[in-house]
Design a protein around this motif. Structure first.
Motif, PDB file in Angstrom:
ATOM      1  N   SER A 187     -35.990  99.623 -34.549  1.00  0.00           N
ATOM      2  CA  SER A 187     -36.432  99.735 -33.150  1.00  0.00           C
ATOM      3  C   SER A 187     -37.682 100.579 -32.980  1.00  0.00           C
ATOM      4  O   SER A 187     -38.248 100.626 -31.883  1.00  0.00           O
ATOM      5  CB  SER A 187     -35.312 100.302 -32.281  1.00  0.00           C
ATOM      6  N   ALA A 188     -38.143 101.230 -34.068  1.00  0.00           N
ATOM      7  CA  ALA A 188     -39.345 102.054 -33.945  1.00  0.00           C
ATOM      8  C   ALA A 188     -40.080 102.102 -35.277  1.00  0.00           C
ATOM      9  O   ALA A 188     -39.467 101.976 -36.356  1.00  0.00           O
ATOM     10  CB  ALA A 188     -38.994 103.467 -33.493  1.00  0.00           C
ATOM     11  N   VAL A 189     -41.389 102.292 -35.196  1.00  0.00           N
ATOM     12  CA  VAL A 189     -42.223 102.410 -36.399  1.00  0.00           C
ATOM     13  C   VAL A 189     -43.342 103.400 -36.101  1.00  0.00           C
ATOM     14  O   VAL A 189     -43.913 103.418 -35.007  1.00  0.00           O
ATOM     15  CB  VAL A 189     -42.782 101.040 -36.838  1.00  0.00           C
ATOM     16  N   LEU A 190     -43.646 104.247 -37.074  1.00  0.00           N
ATOM     17  CA  LEU A 190     -44.722 105.234 -36.990  1.00  0.00           C
ATOM     18  C   LEU A 190     -45.786 104.865 -38.007  1.00  0.00           C
ATOM     19  O   LEU A 190     -45.460 104.569 -39.175  1.00  0.00           O
ATOM     20  CB  LEU A 190     -44.172 106.634 -37.294  1.00  0.00           C
ATOM     21  N   PHE A 191     -47.057 104.904 -37.596  1.00  0.00           N
ATOM     22  CA  PHE A 191     -48.128 104.531 -38.516  1.00  0.00           C
ATOM     23  C   PHE A 191     -49.416 105.243 -38.128  1.00  0.00           C
ATOM     24  O   PHE A 191     -49.577 105.715 -36.998  1.00  0.00           O
ATOM     25  CB  PHE A 191     -48.355 103.015 -38.490  1.00  0.00           C
ATOM     26  N   ASP A 192     -50.334 105.313 -39.099  1.00  0.00           N
ATOM     27  CA  ASP A 192     -51.693 105.749 -38.807  1.00  0.00           C
ATOM     28  C   ASP A 192     -52.626 104.601 -39.167  1.00  0.00           C
ATOM     29  O   ASP A 192     -52.173 103.458 -39.285  1.00  0.00           O
ATOM     30  CB  ASP A 192     -52.033 107.058 -39.536  1.00  0.00           C
ATOM     31  N   SER A 193     -53.909 104.877 -39.348  1.00  0.00           N
ATOM     32  CA  SER A 193     -54.860 103.794 -39.568  1.00  0.00           C
ATOM     33  C   SER A 193     -54.793 103.200 -40.967  1.00  0.00           C
ATOM     34  O   SER A 193     -55.375 102.143 -41.228  1.00  0.00           O
ATOM     35  CB  SER A 193     -56.289 104.295 -39.310  1.00  0.00           C
ATOM     36  N   SER A 194     -54.071 103.839 -41.870  1.00  0.00           N
ATOM     37  CA  SER A 194     -54.049 103.357 -43.255  1.00  0.00           C
ATOM     38  C   SER A 194     -52.711 102.804 -43.699  1.00  0.00           C
ATOM     39  O   SER A 194     -52.660 101.946 -44.588  1.00  0.00           O
ATOM     40  CB  SER A 194     -54.459 104.485 -44.210  1.00  0.00           C
ATOM     41  N   GLN A 195     -51.597 103.255 -43.090  1.00  0.00           N
ATOM     42  CA  GLN A 195     -50.303 102.806 -43.590  1.00  0.00           C
ATOM     43  C   GLN A 195     -49.184 103.100 -42.591  1.00  0.00           C
ATOM     44  O   GLN A 195     -49.343 103.880 -41.657  1.00  0.00           O
ATOM     45  CB  GLN A 195     -49.981 103.493 -44.916  1.00  0.00           C
ATOM     46  N   ILE A 196     -48.058 102.439 -42.852  1.00  0.00           N
ATOM     47  CA  ILE A 196     -46.831 102.722 -42.103  1.00  0.00           C
ATOM     48  C   ILE A 196     -46.193 103.976 -42.687  1.00  0.00           C
ATOM     49  O   ILE A 196     -46.039 104.103 -43.909  1.00  0.00           O
ATOM     50  CB  ILE A 196     -45.877 101.513 -42.183  1.00  0.00           C
ATOM     51  N   LEU A 197     -45.811 104.907 -41.809  1.00  0.00           N
ATOM     52  CA  LEU A 197     -45.290 106.204 -42.237  1.00  0.00           C
ATOM     53  C   LEU A 197     -43.778 106.312 -42.111  1.00  0.00           C
ATOM     54  O   LEU A 197     -43.143 107.084 -42.851  1.00  0.00           O
ATOM     55  CB  LEU A 197     -45.949 107.313 -41.419  1.00  0.00           C
ATOM     56  N   ALA A 198     -43.180 105.578 -41.161  1.00  0.00           N
ATOM     57  CA  ALA A 198     -41.728 105.654 -40.963  1.00  0.00           C
ATOM     58  C   ALA A 198     -41.264 104.416 -40.213  1.00  0.00           C
ATOM     59  O   ALA A 198     -41.981 103.880 -39.366  1.00  0.00           O
ATOM     60  CB  ALA A 198     -41.355 106.916 -40.192  1.00  0.00           C
ATOM     61  N   VAL A 199     -40.051 103.978 -40.524  1.00  0.00           N
ATOM     62  CA  VAL A 199     -39.430 102.843 -39.836  1.00  0.00           C
ATOM     63  C   VAL A 199     -37.961 103.196 -39.623  1.00  0.00           C
ATOM     64  O   VAL A 199     -37.307 103.724 -40.538  1.00  0.00           O
ATOM     65  CB  VAL A 199     -39.532 101.541 -40.669  1.00  0.00           C
ATOM     66  N   GLY A 200     -37.434 102.931 -38.444  1.00  0.00           N
ATOM     67  CA  GLY A 200     -36.023 103.200 -38.221  1.00  0.00           C
ATOM     68  C   GLY A 200     -35.643 103.049 -36.768  1.00  0.00           C
ATOM     69  O   GLY A 200     -36.257 102.273 -36.028  1.00  0.00           O
ATOM     70  N   THR A 201     -34.650 103.804 -36.348  1.00  0.00           N
ATOM     71  CA  THR A 201     -34.244 103.809 -34.950  1.00  0.00           C
ATOM     72  C   THR A 201     -35.236 104.640 -34.143  1.00  0.00           C
ATOM     73  O   THR A 201     -36.041 105.402 -34.698  1.00  0.00           O
ATOM     74  CB  THR A 201     -32.845 104.417 -34.792  1.00  0.00           C
ATOM     75  N   ASP A 202     -35.156 104.510 -32.826  1.00  0.00           N
ATOM     76  CA  ASP A 202     -36.018 105.331 -31.971  1.00  0.00           C
ATOM     77  C   ASP A 202     -35.826 106.821 -32.279  1.00  0.00           C
ATOM     78  O   ASP A 202     -36.803 107.587 -32.380  1.00  0.00           O
ATOM     79  CB  ASP A 202     -35.699 105.077 -30.494  1.00  0.00           C
ATOM     80  N   GLN A 259     -34.672 108.265 -35.059  1.00  0.00           N
ATOM     81  CA  GLN A 259     -35.156 108.640 -36.393  1.00  0.00           C
ATOM     82  C   GLN A 259     -36.673 108.825 -36.411  1.00  0.00           C
ATOM     83  O   GLN A 259     -37.195 109.757 -37.020  1.00  0.00           O
ATOM     84  CB  GLN A 259     -34.736 107.571 -37.409  1.00  0.00           C
ATOM     85  N   VAL A 260     -37.374 107.921 -35.759  1.00  0.00           N
ATOM     86  CA  VAL A 260     -38.840 108.015 -35.747  1.00  0.00           C
ATOM     87  C   VAL A 260     -39.299 109.122 -34.806  1.00  0.00           C
ATOM     88  O   VAL A 260     -40.269 109.838 -35.093  1.00  0.00           O
ATOM     89  CB  VAL A 260     -39.452 106.647 -35.374  1.00  0.00           C
TER      90      VAL A 260
END
Length: 541
Positions: free
Chosen positions: A27-42, A44-45
């Motif tokens: 339900s959520a993903v964290l990323f910057d301009s180069s890569q995905i940093l985290a994937v999980g529940t709202d 968790q992210v």
């Protein structure tokens, strides 16, 4: 004192339905301009959130790995956006009318170009000729290219400018149609179209950049984050590469591009290899494979067949390369570690390319450079088996079924039609199958392509049974062809086409949930937001 390293902007997508493959969602993903940093529940992210992070609430929408088109033509798409759009015309009269309107709006044009017509749709029931185009203009050359890009029609002014006023000498690997008196009708087929190039003034890098930018923006609007684009040729090698380099330096590439390069002589191929070797690795502008053209199109009856066309026994189509030419170029590329993908539609062309790939892979039968065939339309069972035995990749266009399903049996006969466009059969035999659109032959809308792959129906008749429905992909399998397998084709598996930590931050956010829709509704889906390189590149209003 050393300058501080600029901190990358971080973004969180939350309240989302993020497809991770199979039946797995986050339900959520964290990323910057180069890569995905985290994937999980709202939650968790959210626990990894930092001050300054951008938050985007996607309101429950479906998030897919950024979609990829493994064969199109950005430059030609940009040209069609500037020239006369003939994609939906249903008569010669409409072509004449639309072209006259264009001339009125562009009175200073030295050459008039248009593309998209298909004579199978014409109310008049015939192909264009120069007399039709003379009704558009007798003052400036008019060049109108068929949707497939393998036939062009010109007016008398164009013929005169080019010196086609006497007996016609037919070019190698092409054809200029003539009437009973030996006079040109205005139709140029395959490599004969190269004779039309002198009509246009020399291109500049600025003009090329403008057209590429238009096409790349259209790709982002459609929901694409990577395109494999066939724009570089032997003739434009330096100009096209410079145009792309400048767009990259100016941060004007909203989608990633893998270059497919049509280099038809050893000298230009070696020059490309030298440039590629000297160019730093880049995940936005990728110097990709050699792309060769071995035949024409089915609609134009120029796809090269082993037997004469069922609806025109006078021809087997046109081979645009000899086996010797193909062997020379593929062998040279292979020896230098360069991947090759070859346009082949007719069964004779497909057989020739498979023979060549089998030859260069004698000592490495698993095809480590991932050589592939683009289109792969007319096949018998033996050819399908050879794709698998030679580990040849298939870069196919399900969207072609929209039109081709209505002509394939007429062109090649019932028996061969029943083993053609066998894209699922290829995949089930272990062949790496990825999807493209060949835009501007067809529109670059990935959801229309998805619809055709899953339903095998044309875009206008979702109620019909479809062409060879047993060859339909499941939705999940079709999405993999546009994500994971597309990434594999450019040696980017694990880094692209998936949503996982360390992958590239590219996402296609849909305005409807494809997993909740009836298959016939897939063609109505659009991108709600396109994120590429960690930036929002398109958002619907």
């Amino acid at each position: 004192m050393a300058a501080k390293r600029r901190k990358r902007m971080r973004t969180i997508l939350r309240n989302a339905k993020i497809w991770l493959g199979g039946d797995q969602f986050a339900s959520a993903v964290l990323f910057d301009s180069s890569q995905i940093l985290a994937v999980g529940t709202d939650a968790q992210v959210e626990a990894q959130r930092q001050n300054g992070d951008q938050i985007i609430d996607v309101q429950g929408r479906l998030v897919l790995p950024g979609l990829c088109d493994t064969h199109l033509h950005c430059y030609n798409k940009g040209c069609t956006l500037q020239n006369i759009d003939l994609q939906d015309v249903s008569s010669i009269e409409e072509i004449v009318s639309r072209s006259r309107e264009y001339i009125q709006a562009h009175p200073d044009s030295s050459v008039i170009h248009g593309r998209g017509w298909n004579h199978d749709y014409f109310a008049e029931g015939r192909i264009l000729n120069r007399a039709d185009l003379d009704r558009i203009s007798t003052r400036v050359p008019v060049v109108l290219t068929r949707a497939c890009g393998h036939i062009a029609c010109v007016n008398t002014c164009a013929l005169q400018r080019l010196g086609f006023t006497g007996a016609i000498v037919q070019p190698e690997d092409g054809q200029i149609d003539v009437d009973e008196q030996g006079c040109p009708t205005g139709i140029f087929r395959e490599n004969a179209m190269l004779l039309l190039k002198p009509l246009d003034p020399p291109l500049t890098v600025t003009q090329i950049k403008e057209r590429l930018a238009l096409a790349l923006a259209a790709a982002a609007r459609a929901g694409l984050t990577t395109v494999h684009s066939n724009d570089v040729t032997s003739e434009n090698l330096d100009l096209m590469l410079e145009a792309y380099r400048q767009l990259r330096a100016e941060d004007r590439m909203p989608v990633r591009v893998v270059l497919q390069c049509t280099l038809t002589d050893p000298e230009s191929l070696m020059r490309y290899l030298e440039i590629k070797e000297q160019t730093p690795s880049d995940e936005v502008l990728v110097f990709g494979p050699l792309k060769l053209l071995t035949d024409g199109s089915l609609g134009a009856r120029t796809a090269w067949m082993r037997q004469p066309y069922a609806d025109d026994p006078s021809t087997r189509g046109i081979a645009t390369m000899t086996r010797a030419q193909l062997d020379e170029l593929v062998s040279l590329a292979h020896a230098h570690g360069l991947q090759c993908v070859c346009h082949a539609i007719g069964d004779a062309a497909i057989e020739m390319v498979l023979d060549t790939f089998e030859n260069v892979n004698r000592t490495s039968p698993d095809n480590p450079l991932r050589h592939g065939i683009v289109h792969c339309q007319i096949t018998d069972s033996a050819l399908i088996d050879r794709f698998a035995s030679t580990h040849t990749a298939a870069l196919v266009q399900p969207i072609f079924l929209h039109y081709d399903q209505h002509i394939v049996e007429q062109r090649v006969g019932t028996e061969l039609a029943q083993t053609s466009y066998a894209f699922r059969s290829l995949a089930e035999r272990g062949v790496a199958v990825s999807f493209g659109t060949d835009c501007p032959v067809e529109d670059l809308n990935p959801f229309a392509n998805l619809y055709c792959a899953v339903t095998r129906k044309d875009l206008h008749h979702p109620e019909a049974s479809g062409y060879r429905p047993e060859e339909a992909f499941s939705l999940e399998a079709a999405l993999r062809c546009m994500t994971e397998t597309a990434a594999w084709q450019s040696f980017e598996e694990g880094r692209k086409g998936v949503i996982q930590i360390g992958a590239l931050p590219d996402f296609t956010i849909c305005d409807q949930d494809v997993f909740a829709l009836a298959p016939q509704k897939l063609k109505d889906v659009r991108s709600w937001m396109t994120i590429c390189q960690g930036k929002v590149r398109w958002q619907a209003e």
